[in-house]
Scaffold this active site. Structure first.
Site, mmCIF file in Angstrom:
data_model
loop_
_atom_site.group_PDB
_atom_site.id
_atom_site.type_symbol
_atom_site.label_atom_id
_atom_site.label_comp_id
_atom_site.label_asym_id
_atom_site.label_seq_id
_atom_site.Cartn_x
_atom_site.Cartn_y
_atom_site.Cartn_z
ATOM 1 C CG LEU A 7 -25.112 -19.466 -39.812
ATOM 2 C CD1 LEU A 7 -25.475 -19.333 -41.289
ATOM 3 C CD2 LEU A 7 -24.201 -18.309 -39.410
ATOM 4 N N GLY A 63 -8.511 -14.275 -38.255
ATOM 5 C CA GLY A 63 -8.073 -15.669 -38.269
ATOM 6 C C GLY A 63 -6.977 -15.921 -37.259
ATOM 7 C CB ALA A 94 -21.234 -27.790 -37.344
ATOM 8 C CB CYS A 120 -25.202 -18.589 -46.410
ATOM 9 S SG CYS A 120 -24.777 -17.938 -44.832
HETATM 10 C C1 LIG Z 1 -18.578 -20.649 -32.797
HETATM 11 C C2 LIG Z 1 -18.376 -19.741 -33.972
HETATM 12 C C3 LIG Z 1 -19.489 -19.127 -34.561
HETATM 13 C C4 LIG Z 1 -19.318 -18.265 -35.665
HETATM 14 N N1 LIG Z 1 -20.412 -17.652 -36.208
HETATM 15 C C5 LIG Z 1 -20.250 -16.791 -37.243
HETATM 16 C C6 LIG Z 1 -21.383 -16.081 -37.796
HETATM 17 O O1 LIG Z 1 -22.524 -16.195 -37.322
HETATM 18 N N2 LIG Z 1 -21.157 -15.256 -38.867
HETATM 19 C C7 LIG Z 1 -19.905 -15.067 -39.400
HETATM 20 O O2 LIG Z 1 -19.763 -14.303 -40.362
HETATM 21 N N3 LIG Z 1 -18.824 -15.705 -38.877
HETATM 22 C C8 LIG Z 1 -18.962 -16.551 -37.821
HETATM 23 N N4 LIG Z 1 -17.865 -17.180 -37.288
HETATM 24 C C9 LIG Z 1 -16.531 -16.944 -37.865
HETATM 25 C C10 LIG Z 1 -15.695 -15.949 -37.051
HETATM 26 O O3 LIG Z 1 -16.308 -14.672 -36.995
HETATM 27 C C11 LIG Z 1 -14.261 -15.810 -37.627
HETATM 28 O O4 LIG Z 1 -14.353 -15.359 -38.960
HETATM 29 C C12 LIG Z 1 -13.503 -17.126 -37.616
HETATM 30 O O5 LIG Z 1 -13.773 -17.852 -36.438
HETATM 31 C C13 LIG Z 1 -11.985 -16.935 -37.751
HETATM 32 O O6 LIG Z 1 -11.468 -16.144 -36.711
HETATM 33 P P1 LIG Z 1 -10.795 -16.756 -35.366
HETATM 34 O O7 LIG Z 1 -9.746 -17.752 -35.795
HETATM 35 O O8 LIG Z 1 -10.241 -15.572 -34.643
HETATM 36 O O9 LIG Z 1 -11.912 -17.422 -34.616
HETATM 37 C C14 LIG Z 1 -18.009 -18.036 -36.183
HETATM 38 C C15 LIG Z 1 -16.910 -18.657 -35.588
HETATM 39 C C16 LIG Z 1 -17.073 -19.492 -34.492
HETATM 40 C C17 LIG Z 1 -15.854 -20.119 -33.863
#
Ligand SMILES: Cc1cc2nc3c(=O)[nH]c(=O)nc-3n(C[C@H](O)[C@H](O)[C@H](O)COP(=O)(O)O)c2cc1C
Length: 305
Positions: free
Chosen positions: A79, A249, A76, A136
């Site tokens: 952003l 994902g 959390a 958002c």
């Molecule tokens: C710490 C963190 C910060 C993230 N910040 C953003 C963000 O600023 N904008 C966004 O579109 N997705 C954000 N995401 C989502 C990731 O880009 C991704 O869609 C999501 O984590 C699923 O992929 P993963 O399982 O490979 O992590 C964030 C994810 C994490 C873990």
């Protein structure tokens, strides 16, 4: 260099946007790219998506704002980002020397903030594509997330479409009843591509304090735990729209990435795994290449269902 059975063509074409290979580092897990330059050759990537950018800098949520979970993590962050101005003045000039695709992830809390971001980022030549994070709250619509209602998706994507000629990727939230519906509305409103999924809402309780672990109470679940669910959403969405899809994902390995490509994704994004292994993206690219060689696949397009 000519492509052959020993040198497969990993490039991806999405209309006027192309990637030299299908692996992109996901937003929020790769800083502004520069943070990873000491560990990997950024030029070897298909591209990276920046931390989500907003018109003004954001400090994000109070801590604790991350916690590990079974097979993943909850965040959390809220952003947190340097804001548009600092990104353009301090980060962008340093990104110029790298040749991989630069995807600027951005968000807003009103339609006009999204449009303002799209207009400003569109003035920058180095920006190859825009990725709208629509998970958002819309402060003008009772705080409903833009991604939660097809009409809101259509409105915000349509407005941004009019404001930019850059390749426009719309990043979808999985926290909906039917992601193919929001996908179709994003396509209708002019998206060039979709990326899915963002994180899944979740929470962890601290049994010592008897309170939610995260200061924000809830957070976004990411990592291997979400892979089968995101993969299924990608599979369904690819069959519901005509535009290309980035599968995201829980990708940790080349095998995981190949699953998404075989489900129909045109490219993939790697997120949480970057925290465990900053070289993950490179290992995944090498692994995809090895798999293609071993399986006599000369071009990634052969994997399309
Ligand atoms: C710490 C963190 C910060 C993230 N910040 C953003 C963000 O600023 N904008 C966004 O579109 N997705 C954000 N995401 C989502 C990731 O880009 C991704 O869609 C999501 O984590 C699923 O992929 P993963 O399982 O490979 O992590 C964030 C994810 C994490 C873990």
């Amino acid at each position: 260099m000519g492509f052959s059975i020993n040198n497969p063509d990993l490039s991806v074409k999405m209309g006027n946007f192309s990637l030299k290979n299908p692996v992109v580092a996901a937003s929020g897990t790769f800083g502004y790219g520069l943070e990873f330059a000491p560990f990997i050759d950024l030029n070897a990537l298909g591209g990276f998506s920046t931390k989500g950018l907003s018109l003004r800098p954001k400090l994000g949520n109070p801590v604790p704002r991350v916690v590990e979970t079974e097979g993943g993590m909850l965040n959390a962050i809220g952003l947190e980002n340097v804001g548009l101005e600092k990104f353009v003045s301090d980060k962008l000039p340093l990104i110029h020397k790298y040749e991989c695709r630069l995807i600027c992830n951005f968000f807003g809390n009103t339609v006009s903030e999204y449009v303002g971001m799209a207009e400003a980022l569109s003035k920058e030549d180095r920006v190859d594509a825009l990725e709208m994070n629509i998970s958002c709250p819309n402060v003008k619509e009772g705080g409903h997330q833009f991604s939660s209602k097809p009409a809101l998706v259509e409105e915000v994507v349509g407005a941004v479409r009019k404001a930019t000629e850059k390749f426009l990727i719309v990043k979808l939230s999985p926290n909906v009843t039917d992601i193919t519906e929001t996908a179709r509305f994003a396509e209708l409103a002019g998206a060039d591509a979709l990326s899915l999924t963002n994180t899944f809402v979740g929470m962890v309780m601290d049994i010592n304090t008897r309170q939610p672990w995260l200061a924000n109470h809830t957070g976004g679940l990411s990592g291997p735990a979400i892979k089968p669910v995101s993969l299924q959403m990608v599979y369904q969405t690819v069959r519901a729209v005509k535009i290309p899809v980035f599968g995201i994902g829980g990708i940790r390995s080349a095998d995981d990435a190949l699953e998404y490509l075989m489900a129909g994704a045109s490219a993939v994004q790697v997120g949480t795994e970057n925290f465990f292994d900053p070289c993950a993206t490179i290992k995944i690219i090498d692994g995809i290449r090895d798999w293609c060689i071993q399986n006599g696949v000369k071009s990634l397009s052969e994997l399309k269902p």
